[in-house]
Design a protein around this motif. Structure first.
Motif, PDB file in Angstrom:
ATOM      1  N   UNK A   1     -22.272 -50.141  11.879  1.00  0.00           N
ATOM      2  CA  UNK A   1     -22.408 -49.028  10.923  1.00  0.00           C
ATOM      3  C   UNK A   1     -23.283 -47.937  11.529  1.00  0.00           C
ATOM      4  N   UNK A   2     -24.405 -48.358  12.116  1.00  0.00           N
ATOM      5  CA  UNK A   2     -25.355 -47.386  12.674  1.00  0.00           C
ATOM      6  C   UNK A   2     -24.735 -46.620  13.828  1.00  0.00           C
ATOM      7  N   UNK A   3     -24.019 -47.352  14.695  1.00  0.00           N
ATOM      8  CA  UNK A   3     -23.399 -46.714  15.869  1.00  0.00           C
ATOM      9  C   UNK A   3     -22.421 -45.636  15.426  1.00  0.00           C
ATOM     10  N   UNK A   4     -21.698 -45.924  14.361  1.00  0.00           N
ATOM     11  CA  UNK A   4     -20.714 -44.966  13.881  1.00  0.00           C
ATOM     12  C   UNK A   4     -21.411 -43.767  13.238  1.00  0.00           C
TER      13      UNK A   4
ATOM     14  N   UNK B   1     -24.122 -39.070   7.248  1.00  0.00           N
ATOM     15  CA  UNK B   1     -24.674 -38.843   8.590  1.00  0.00           C
ATOM     16  C   UNK B   1     -26.157 -38.480   8.589  1.00  0.00           C
ATOM     17  N   UNK B   2     -26.697 -38.122   7.448  1.00  0.00           N
ATOM     18  CA  UNK B   2     -28.130 -37.805   7.415  1.00  0.00           C
ATOM     19  C   UNK B   2     -28.920 -38.849   6.632  1.00  0.00           C
ATOM     20  N   UNK B   3     -28.448 -39.159   5.449  1.00  0.00           N
ATOM     21  CA  UNK B   3     -29.221 -40.066   4.590  1.00  0.00           C
ATOM     22  C   UNK B   3     -29.019 -41.534   4.975  1.00  0.00           C
ATOM     23  N   UNK B   4     -27.758 -41.952   5.101  1.00  0.00           N
ATOM     24  CA  UNK B   4     -27.481 -43.377   5.325  1.00  0.00           C
ATOM     25  C   UNK B   4     -28.164 -43.945   6.586  1.00  0.00           C
ATOM     26  N   UNK B   5     -28.157 -43.219   7.717  1.00  0.00           N
ATOM     27  CA  UNK B   5     -28.874 -43.773   8.881  1.00  0.00           C
ATOM     28  C   UNK B   5     -30.344 -44.036   8.598  1.00  0.00           C
TER      29      UNK B   5
END
Lengths: 306, 295
Positions: free
Chosen positions: B289-292, B208-212
């Protein structure tokens, strides 16, 4: 210097030495051909010698179907494979990187908003290979231009055709970095465009450039090989009719692989020895890049919090 | 308004590019003595003109396959489906595997595994395919067990598993390397340290912090990724003898009566459509992916 880098440099240095001086050390001349012979050995037994000769003491890498020494061919073709692929990759990243950085930095639309798709990006949908095939199919088979002339022509085309993907990738990356806080801060205290490109964008993209150069060398080498699978060899193809046979004029490694594709199951060394050399070359470049990356990270990078 | 104009410009530009590319075999000719290149504009111009005249009469949508004349619209559906399944399958499965393994690689210390995957990433596609085929034949000759089909014999009995594996390996590898690299850089940022100090869990921070913040880099590389994939299908379809769009071009571009300009133009346009469809699919997928992930 780390081990990876050392190993990579060693492999590439040997390969370059082979490309430069290999011709002087080859055990057989390029023109030496094994003819069909009937030999009676010490025990009085007759034996037929016919090409292709298996790898052995006389021919370390064996010969091809026509009886020519495979080692001599590899040494002869190395210069085309190595210098052309590195040259093309370097030119692609150099020109494409500059253009991409400038386009990304001076883009007018703000980041985060949906951009109109660039028409050039969508042209990625046409495989570069296909363009190349269309261009060369008429000229590259049984040409009268010299092998060097055709190689240079191919190099120029490969550089230009490979540019759009490099430009678009660097451009997009530059756009992302351009909006980072340190760039904005730098702008707000009055740094000029050139200063920002030189001190902020370029250092942050250095790693990408490095990775990209190696990827491009490998892509170019792959393209050489792919073309060869379709019988278009770097430096031109000699085609014999009835039966249709294709030969590389320069002995470039992709070409040696391409012309030996049918030998896969029966005379496998004719295919697998050039294949192994080609893979060793790619491995060498790969190790150099990995080694440099590790070296670079150790010096400059911050550490992961995990 | 400017954006609309820009988008609209894409179509004619792409057309011009394709008409030019397809005319190359006509345009580039060796002169009579064969010692230098010359540009044959008149023949090229005639080919383009004939194409436009042929649109009205339907002539531009007929082509020769061997000796039989076929209609492009009746044939292309089947070829398109084969290519689409192959590319879309490779792109979507490859991207998913790539993102997940990439994250794992950024966090773990399994160095030998990383090196292996990286090395597989630099092996050219045609070598991978040749080796896969050789392996299947080798296993078959040693044990008598044919694991997968090494090539399609007829269009009704296509090879499926090996081509899919071949077109999946390259995007997956590219993704793994990119995600791992960007993830590692992201994990050095101060907000990760801050999130950690707030007592958030490792996987929560990663997803939730790095991947976005990694996904924009991945999206920036999509064109490059798809470019590589599209460059790859030519080889996959050729070496596995699959009846896809590129195979149609390669097999029938030169017929008995010479170069078929119209077929090549239509084929190249089909490839662009294919690219656009797969690009939209991938973009939507990453958008999902981003929305989730983004809160």
């Amino acid at each position: 210097m780390n081990k990876t880098l050392l190993a990579g440099l060693l492999i590439t240095a040997i390969m370059i030495a082979v490309a430069l001086f290999g011709g002087y050390f080859a055990p057989h001349d390029l023109k030496d051909q094994v003819k069909i012979e009937y030999i009676v050995n010490d025990q009085g037994k007759g034996e037929v010698i016919a090409p292709p000769v298996r790898p052995g003491s006389n021919y370390p890498f064996g010969t091809d179907k026509n009886g020519y020494d495979l080692m001599a061919k590899l040494m002869d073709g190395a210069k085309y494979t190595i210098f052309l692929s590195v040259g093309i990759a370097f030119m692609r990243v150099f020109i494409g990187g500059m253009l991409g950085m400038l386009l990304g930095y001076f883009r007018t639309n703000p980041a985060g908003r949906l951009r109109a798709p660039s028409s050039w990006n969508f042209l990625n949908g046409i495989p570069i290979f296909l363009i190349f095939w269309l261009m060369l199919i008429g000229i590259s088979i049984n040409p009268s231009l010299s092998p060097l002339a055709i190689s240079i022509l191919m190099g120029a085309v490969l550089t230009v055709v490979g540019l759009p993907s490099v430009v678009s990738s660097i451009k997009d990356k530059t756009s992302v970095i351009r909006d980072r806080a340190f760039v904005v801060a730098s702008q707000s205290i009055g740094a000029g465009h050139w200063k920002i490109i030189r001190s902020h964008l370029f250092p942050h993209l250095k790693e990408s450039f490095l990775i990209m150069t190696v990827q491009e060398v490998i892509l170019v080498l792959t393209l050489f090989g792919q073309l060869a699978i379709f019988n278009l060899f770097v430096g031109g193809t000699t085609m014999n009719f009835d039966p249709a046979e294709y030969f590389s004029r320069t002995n470039e490694w992709g070409g040696l692989i391409g012309q030996a594709r049918n030998s896969m199951y029966l005379y496998s060394w004719i295919l697998f020895i050039p294949l192994a050399s080609y893979m060793l070359l790619i491995t060498g470049f790969h190790l150099v890049s990995n080694g440099l990356e590790a070296l670079y990270k150790k010096r400059y990078a911050k550490f992961s919090h995990f | 308004m400017a954006r609309v104009v820009k988008s609209a410009m894409t179509v004619p530009l792409a057309f011009v590019f394709i008409f030019f590319m397809a005319v190359l075999p006509h345009l580039l000719q060796l002169n009579e003595s064969g010692s230098s290149l010359r540009l044959d504009w008149s023949q090229s111009f005639t080919a383009v003109k004939d194409y436009f005249i042929g649109i009205g009469t339907g002539e531009s949508f007929r082509f020769l396959a061997g000796r039989s004349e076929l209609v492009f619209w009746e044939q292309i559906g089947g070829y398109f489906k084969v290519s689409l399944l192959n590319i879309a399958g490779g792109a979507l499965i490859g991207t998913t595997i790539g993102i997940l393994i990439g994250i794992y690689f950024a966090l773990s210390g399994a160095d030998w595994l990383k090196r292996t995957v990286e090395f597989i990433g630099v092996v050219p596609d045609f070598i991978m395919i040749l080796l896969l085929q050789f392996l299947i034949v080798f296993v078959a000759s040693e044990t008598g067990v044919v694991l997968f089909q090494v090539a399609s014999v007829t269009a009704d009995d296509p090879a499926i598993i090996l081509p899919l594996i071949s077109s999946l390996i390259i995007p997956a590898n590219y993704m793994i390397r990119n995600v791992a690299l960007q993830m590692k850089l992201t994990l050095t940022e101060d907000y990760i340290s801050f999130a950690k100090s707030r007592g958030l869990g490792k996987w929560y921070i990663v997803f939730y912090h790095a991947l976005p913040n990694v996904l924009p880099f991945i999206k920036a590389d999509l064109h490059k990724l798809l470019g590589i994939l599209m460059g790859n299908i030519f080889i996959v379809e050729y070496l596995y003898n699959m009846h896809g769009v590129t195979m149609l071009l390669f097999a029938d571009a030169f017929a008995n009566e010479g170069y078929q300009y119209a077929l090549v133009v239509n084929g190249l346009l089909t490839l662009l459509v294919l690219y656009a469809v797969v690009f939209a699919l991938l973009k939507t997928y990453l958008w999902g992916w981003e929305k989730v992930l983004v809160r």
